[in-house]
Structures are given as structure tokens and as C-alpha cells.
Scaffold this active site. Structure first.
Site, PDB file in Angstrom:
ATOM      1  N   CYS A 133       0.836  -1.206   0.000  1.00 62.53           N
ATOM      2  CA  CYS A 133       0.000   0.000   0.000  1.00 62.53           C
ATOM      3  C   CYS A 133       0.871   1.258   0.000  1.00 62.53           C
ATOM      4  CB  CYS A 133      -0.931  -0.031   1.220  1.00 62.53           C
ATOM      5  SG  CYS A 133      -1.813   1.502   1.513  1.00 62.53           S
ATOM      6  N   CYS A 146      -0.081   3.961   2.567  1.00 58.64           N
ATOM      7  CA  CYS A 146       0.300   3.539   3.920  1.00 58.64           C
ATOM      8  C   CYS A 146       1.730   3.975   4.234  1.00 58.64           C
ATOM      9  CB  CYS A 146       0.189   2.022   4.058  1.00 58.64           C
ATOM     10  SG  CYS A 146      -1.471   1.356   3.820  1.00 58.64           S
TER      11      CYS A 146
END
Length: 311
Positions: free
Chosen positions: A72, A75
Site C-alpha cells: 500500500c 500507507c
């Protein structure tokens, strides 16, 4: 709005009952992003098996839960911000990091349909924070509100911080006075005062990049704080060429971490408007580019499309 202030307990939406009765023990400290020694007891990884102890810890000190995955990209942008701000608070909050790929039970319990997903635990109950890689200034404001909420529920403890007693030369340098004034104003929710402080800093030093970025962030925070996402989207859908209606949704999207959506909305609007009505849209795009950062690939792509539309 997409990043609501803490307060709505997600009882019923999030079922943590199966995670409560877990063996006690200290969660393993996680190394902060970017390297360095682990922030002992402040930042740690948790799993399906040991999350029960985190729920118990939340009865003493508020716990921020960062649900992430290695694949991700947002993230990886958000995690260093969370770690930095939790560390700055010196034990008033702790950060529990959950790898959703390795811990499917937690991912399911928190209904992590999109990551990064950030929630909090206060007195054993989950509290919604935000989804997406939101700007640092907004994360700071959410943490301030989280501490206020925790205090209302009697959760005011702290955890010890390793190395808290350091020599003066090892401590971070103090912020310049105007930046400190802006920071204090953001913490109190006075975005107008924060903007004034950053504007004064820029008047004194037009090359102050931190002040430029801070000013863009507080302008964004000020604009979205009273917006309702559903109402804003409805208004924008009903009037696709209404500049202010499209601005509202773009602001909310950016604040919620949907950066590409925000840029695409404004670029589509720019393309659809007559040439003599485009200037405000270009100005808003440039401001939002400053919030995200000129080196960000999403900004680079959006700048390229804007240039193609201009020329």
C-alpha cells in the site's frame, strides 16, 4: 466529511469481542519508518493473537491503530507521520500497527475495506479517525481531538518513553516563533490564527517552504471542517460546472487521502470551463499541489495534465 472528528464509537460496526480474551504480554516494538531505534512501548506491531492486551491498554492510554499493508503506497506515506506525531506526544498516545495481510481477523473486525485505515481505542471501544494518507496538520488536529475525547472518558494515563531524559543538544530544535504560534493555533482548532502566523512568516521570508506548505494545509483544514461529504457530493453532481461545489468535493477528497480523485475533478472542471473562467481552478490546483508536495508522483502527473490543458 471523510475525516470526521473522533467521537463516534463504532459499536456494532466493529466487533472486537473475539479479540478480547488474549494472553497478556508486551507487544513487540516496531522500528519507526526510516530506520532508527524503536520507540519502546509507543510504537509496536500487534497481531490477531495478542490484540486483547491492546484493548486493555486502551483503558489507561488512548491507542491509535494503523491498519496497513506492505503493498500500500499511501500507507508508506502515512505511517511516518503517525509515528512522528505519536512520538512527539511523549507517551500520551501509543501506536499499534496492524499488517492486514498477516492479520485477517483484525482486518475483518475493523472492516478494513480501504487502507490505510486509522482508528483509535479508548476504554476498550473503537473510535473512527480517518481513511487515507491525510496531511500531517490534519492528523495532528485529529490526535488533539482524540486526547480530548479520551479525557472525557477518564483515559488520561501515559506510558514511559525510553530516552525521555536527553541532553539539551540531543533534543529537536525549537520551532521558529511564528511556526510555533501556527502549530499552537492548529492544536486549538483556530485555523484563521494559524494562517495569519504562516502568512507573517512568509512576509518575513518568502522562501520559507515550511510556511508555504503549512499555510496550504490550514487553508484546507479550515475549508473542510464544517462540510458534509454527502451534501457536498450531491451539490457537485447537480451542478458539474459550479466551481465552488466542485472545490468543496475536491477539498474533502484530498483531506480524506483521495488525492488522484481530487486532482482529476479539478482538472476535468478546468478543461470544461471557458478560458476566461479557469484562473480560480488553476489557483486551487496549485494550492492543493502544495499540500501534497511537489515531488509526489500524483502531483507530477497532475501538473503534466494541467500543462497540456494550458498549452
Amino acid at each position: 466529511m471523510s475525516t470526521p472528528a473522533p467521537g463516534a464509537v463504532l459499536r456494532g460496526a466493529v466487533d472486537l469481542s473475539s479479540l478480547r480474551n488474549r494472553p497478556a504480554g508486551q507487544p513487540e516494538a516496531a522500528a519507526p519508518a526510516g530506520g532508527g531505534a524503536p520507540a519502546s512501548r509507543l510504537i509496536f506491531d500487534v497481531t490477531d493473537a495478542d490484540f486483547g492486551q491492546v484493548l486493555e491498554l486502551s483503558r489507561t492510554v488512548p491507542v491509535v491503530v494503523d491498519l496497513w499493508a506492505d503493498w500500500c503506497g499511501p500507507c508508506k506515506q502515512l505511517s511516518p507521520v503517525l509515528e512522528k506525531l505519536v512520538t512527539e506526544l511523549g507517551g500520551r498516545l501509543v501506536l499499534a500497527k496492524v499488517d492486514v495481510d498477516a492479520n485477517p481477523q483484525l482486518a475483518q473486525s475493523f472492516r478494513a475495506q480501504s487502507i490505510p485505515l486509522v482508528v483509535a481505542l479508548v476504554a476498550g471501544q473503537p473510535v473512527q479517525l480517518f481513511t487515507g494518507a491525510v496531511p500531517e496538520a490534519q492528523v495532528r488536529e485529529v490526535f488533539t481531538q482524540l486526547l480530548q475525547l479520551a479525557a472525557q472518558h477518564g483515559v488520561t494515563g501515559t506510558v514511559p518513553v525510553e530516552g525521555a531524559e536527553t541532553d539539551a543538544e540531543d533534543r529537536p530544535a525549537a520551532l521558529p516563533p511564528l511556526h510555533q504560534a501556527a502549530f499552537d493555533a492548529i492544536e486549538s482548532g483556530d485555523y484563521q490564527a494559524a494562517a495569519a502566523a504562516y502568512e507573517q512568516a512568509l512576509a518575513e521570508n518568502p522562501r520559507d517552504e515550511d510556511a508555504k506548505a503549512g499555510l496550504a494545509q490550514v487553508h484546507l483544514l479550515g475549508r473542510v471542517q464544517n462540510l458534509d461529504l454527502a451534501a457536498a457530493r450531491a451539490a457537485a453532481a447537480a451542478a458539474p460546472h459550479d466551481v465552488e461545489a466542485q472545490f468543496a468535493v475536491a477539498d474533502l477528497d484530498l483531506a480524506g487521502g483521495h488525492v488522484d480523485d481530487a486532482f482529476a475533478r479539478l482538472l476535468d472542471l478546468f478543461a470544461a470551463l471557458p478560458a476566461d473562467e479557469r484562473a480560480p481552478v488553476r489557483a486551487r490546483l496549485l494550492e492543493l499541489f502544495g499540500v501534497v508536495g511537489d515531488a509526489d508522483p500524483r502531483v507530477i502527473r497532475a501538473r503534466g495534465r494541467l500543462a497540456s490543458l494550458l498549452f
